[in-house]
Motif scaffolding. Structure first.
Motif, short mmCIF file in Angstrom:
data_model
loop_
_atom_site.label_atom_id
_atom_site.label_comp_id
_atom_site.label_asym_id
_atom_site.label_seq_id
_atom_site.Cartn_x
_atom_site.Cartn_y
_atom_site.Cartn_z
N ASN A 52 -46.08 -20.24 -20.81
CA ASN A 52 -44.24 -21.20 -21.05
C ASN A 52 -43.88 -20.41 -22.46
N THR A 53 -42.73 -20.14 -21.61
CA THR A 53 -41.55 -18.93 -22.31
C THR A 53 -40.36 -19.95 -22.66
N LEU A 54 -40.03 -19.52 -23.83
CA LEU A 54 -38.67 -19.79 -24.00
C LEU A 54 -38.05 -18.65 -24.19
N LEU A 55 -36.68 -18.43 -23.12
CA LEU A 55 -35.26 -17.82 -23.36
C LEU A 55 -34.80 -18.14 -23.84
N VAL A 56 -34.00 -17.18 -24.37
CA VAL A 56 -32.80 -17.41 -25.07
C VAL A 56 -31.53 -16.43 -25.10
N LEU A 57 -30.39 -16.84 -24.31
CA LEU A 57 -29.41 -15.61 -23.63
C LEU A 57 -28.14 -15.93 -24.59
N THR A 58 -27.24 -15.33 -24.06
CA THR A 58 -26.11 -15.01 -24.97
C THR A 58 -25.43 -14.52 -24.06
N ASN A 59 -23.87 -14.94 -23.35
CA ASN A 59 -23.13 -13.90 -22.88
C ASN A 59 -22.51 -13.38 -23.71
N THR A 60 -22.68 -12.26 -23.85
CA THR A 60 -21.62 -11.23 -24.98
C THR A 60 -21.85 -10.40 -25.01
N PRO A 61 -20.55 -9.20 -25.40
CA PRO A 61 -20.39 -7.56 -24.76
C PRO A 61 -21.24 -7.44 -26.03
#
Length: 237
Positions: free
Chosen positions: A179-188
């Protein structure tokens, strides 16, 4: 598109996103236009003190990048996610992510009061906003995976940006082994030579499944992966 799709969302330029991927679920990230950069942090959603460990991931598999057949290890030696499909071919693991000072120096002023929703955002601040939703703080920032990014080490050891690594439509698919908490950000990325702030859109597709259903090639890639997957399975007994 397979029939087990649970969710599809767009990750706009500058946007942050997080979700608990249940054991066995798969998340596909698709670079819509080409040239995307999506830094990511990963945690054990049931015990956030356990999180993605970059050194162990690389040394266990004798790699310096992620692609199909690789596992993402936690600092407990367990497999958080497996890369079960990848049409990009190279995802950066060693360079980290940008912050507000870097963004200011590169792109200039770009606050909300001036640009509203088109304001200039950076990976570190976006991560902190998302981490706060789960009771995590600045001390929980760690090494990231930078999806769709490729860097080359020069003769002097300096990292160089490789243009054209990800084309339009390229995707990477992760199978969650915990059970994985995945945190993403679409930034350069801080080493991207483009001097204009224009992060590319990414599509997120979530699929149902069962742990290990598509990760057999990853498990058998090396002896360490066999041990890592076994240790992960024992965690859920």
């Amino acid at each position: 598109m397979t029939t087990d799709v649970l969710l599809e969302e767009s990750l706009r330029g500058g946007q942050m996103w997080s979700r608990v991927l249940r054991r066995g679920q798969r998340l596909r990230l698709t670079d819509v236009e080409g040239g995307a950069c999506v830094p990511a942090l990963l945690f054990n959603a049931d015990q956030s003190l356990e999180r993605y460990n970059m050194p162990d991931t690389l040394k266990a598999q004798h790699i310096a990048r992620l692609t199909q057949g690789n596992a993402l290890y936690s600092d407990m030696g367990r497999v958080l996610c497996a890369v079960v499909e990848d049409t990009c071919g190279w995802h950066d693991t060693i360079s980290g992510f940008g912050d507000a000072a870097q963004a200011l120096a590169k792109y200039g002023e770009g606050d909300y009061q001036t640009l509203r929703n088109e304001r200039i955002r950076n990976s570190r601040d976006n991560f902190l906003v998302e981490l706060g939703k789960y009771g995590l703080t600045v001390r929980d920032l760690s090494a990231s995976v930078n999806f769709f990014v490729k860097l080359r080490a020069g003769e002097d050891g300096a990292l160089e940006w490789v243009s054209g690594n990800s084309r339009a439509g390229a995707f990477v698919e992760l199978e969650s082994e915990m059970n994985t908490l995945l945190v993403l950000t679409n930034t350069p990325h801080p080493l991207d030579p483009a001097d204009r702030y224009a992060p590319k859109p990414v599509r997120l597709s979530l699929f149902a499944g069962s742990a290990g259903a598509r990760s057999a090639a990853c498990r058998s890639a090396c002896a360490e992966n066999e041990r890592g997957f076994s240790l992960t399975e024992s965690y859920f007994l």
